[in-house]
Design an enzyme around this catalytic site. Structure first.
Site, PDB file in Angstrom:
ATOM      1  N   GLY A 250     -14.264  20.888 -23.940  1.00 36.08           N
ATOM      2  CA  GLY A 250     -14.056  20.790 -25.382  1.00 36.08           C
ATOM      3  C   GLY A 250     -15.350  20.910 -26.161  1.00 36.08           C
ATOM      4  N   ASP A 251     -16.418  20.306 -25.649  1.00 34.34           N
ATOM      5  CA  ASP A 251     -17.731  20.409 -26.290  1.00 34.34           C
ATOM      6  C   ASP A 251     -18.201  21.862 -26.272  1.00 34.34           C
ATOM      7  OD1 ASP A 251     -17.512  17.603 -26.195  1.00 34.34           O
ATOM      8  OD2 ASP A 251     -18.523  17.555 -24.252  1.00 34.34           O
TER       9      ASP A 251
END
Length: 302
Positions: A250-251
């Site tokens: 996600g990052d």
């Protein structure tokens, strides 16, 4: 310049086993130690993509020194607040028949050190981007995201927020440039289960009405959706590949989006698809995404 803030950085001790049995001696067949935390992951991937950033946050002890050393190895600039006592947390990631995580607490952060971070944020300039991501240590106030956004409000700084339910909802009044809930988090914000793209986009519009400018919705193996402040919507399936490591995916999507946005001069379509490809590249690798991996996947979804 892009700045990332990680309030509670960590060393991630990642191990793989054929099977994990609680209450018994387990022997690993793979191990790795990576400096992490959501904002730090964003900075590392930005660096891998050729985009400069500065990592901010709090570090302490021998683990903090290792996190800093690893960032320097990646060529990532940093300007952390150093704490005199305690040590940056250690998170254990056990990958076997199922994934198990044991996350440390992190050091105490005195008010004076919090104010030191605020002073660093006061140096940001118009058109800079600030990424606020991840959990808040118990020794920081619950409204730290709001305090920071209020402090930089009206200065022309783009703010990206990747945080859980309450943290995210409470900052929408400050009109963040980008928020990135996943499909489950988005439903949880409204107390519903969202099953279709139409339902997801309808609730993304509700977040826009509350103040969000752009909403990027990650859906793991189902791809992603994007709702832009100009009303445009984009959808992408997840690229084909074998899931190796979900930590940091996600990052990486956030970093990929910002890379595409910077390199295209503000094209949301390019930013979205680059975000999807970058998140998937990290998920398909033992490490965080690299430029060649992203470019290869991007060709399969554009």
């Amino acid at each position: 310049m892009i700045y990332t803030v990680t309030f509670n950085p960590a060393l991630d001790y990642i191990v793989r086993l054929d099977a994990f049995t609680a209450g018994a001696i387990n022997r690993v067949n793979y191990e790795q130690v990576l400096g992490g935390g959501k904002g730090i992951n964003v900075s590392i991937v930005l660096g891998n993509m050729g985009i400069k950033s500065t990592a901010l946050g709090f570090l302490a002890g021998f683990t903090g020194e290792e996190i800093k050393r690893q960032l320097e190895g990646f060529g990532v600039a940093h300007d952390f607040v150093h704490l005199e006592s305690g040590f940056s947390r250690i998170n254990v990631k056990i990958k076997a028949n199922r994934e198990t995580e044991i996350n440390g607490q992190g050091p105490d952060i005195p008010a004076a050190k919090r104010d030191e971070l605020f002073k660093k944020l006061d140096r940001l300039k118009e058109n800079d981007t600030l990424v606020l991501a991840g959990s808040i240590p118990k020794t920081l106030p619950d409204d730290i995201y709001e305090r920071i956004m209020e402090r930089v409000d009206g200065r022309g700084i783009r703010i990206v927020v990747d945080a859980e339910k309450k943290l995210l909802l409470n900052v929408l009044t400050y009109h963040p440039f980008l928020i990135k809930p996943n499909n489950h988090e988005l439903g949880d914000m409204f107390g519903v289960v969202l099953k279709s793209d139409e339902e997801l986009l309808a609730h993304a519009k509700k977040l826009q009405k509350k103040g969000a400018r752009n909403v990027l919705i990650s859906m793991a193996g189902d791809g992603a959706l994007f709702l832009g402040e100009d009303g445009t919507t984009y959808k992408s399936p997840a690229p084909k590949g074998r899931l190796v490591n979900s930590v940091g995916a996600g990052d990486s999507m956030v970093a990929g989006f910002l890379t595409g946005f910077e390199e295209s001069g503000g094209d949301y379509r390019r930013a979205f698809f680059q975000g999807v490809a970058t998140g998937s590249a990290s998920a398909f690798s033992e490490d965080l995404a690299t430029r060649p991996e992203v470019e290869a996947l991007l060709k399969t979804i554009l």
